[in-house]
Design an enzyme around this catalytic site. Structure first.
Site: not given
Length: 143
Positions: A46-48
């Site tokens: 999620g990052h990224f």
């Protein structure tokens, strides 16, 4: 110091164990360790997703884990102690850290009074300062 000894000194485990090896230690003074950053780490989902970047807060956590290892070795043991982060100050992030990088983390004891220890730490990638921070930890007896 390898990962097995590190795991005997601090309670962190996957996915939150952020020190892979200790290269040098000078008891009651400083420690140098590494964190190999890999694309398989969960934060990168999620990052990224399109461009994985190591979160700054996890770089500071790696610095603090290295400090906890230094405390454990300097005290001889922390089996009956716990190390808690109290403050984080003056954190700076100068470069993106991404999968494939090896973080060289150097943490120094700046001050120690009773059970409160102050540290300064830097992260370097290929010799270039990438991140730096100052932080304070408290060493407490386990309940």
């Amino acid at each position: 110091m390898d990962i097995t000894e590190i795991m005997n000194l601090i309670p962190h485990r996957y996915p939150f164990l952020l020190v892979d090896r200790v290269l040098e230690i000078d008891l009651n003074k400083s420690i140098l360790g590494i964190k190999n950053v890999t694309v398989n780490e969960p934060q990168f989902t999620g990052h990224f997703p399109a461009r994985p970047v190591m979160p700054g807060v996890l770089m500071v956590e790696a610095m603090a884990q290295l400090a906890a290892i230094l405390v454990a070795k300097s005290l001889g043991s922390t089996k009956n102690k716990e190390v808690f982060l109290m403050t984080i100050e003056n954190s700076k992030f100068r470069r993106i850290v991404q999968p494939g990088d090896t973080m060289h983390i150097h943490t120094v004891i700046d001050q120690q009074r009773a059970n409160v220890w102050k540290f300064s730490s830097t992260v370097k990638i290929e010799g270039e300062i990438t991140a730096e921070s100052k932080f304070t930890a408290m060493i407490k007896d386990k309940a």
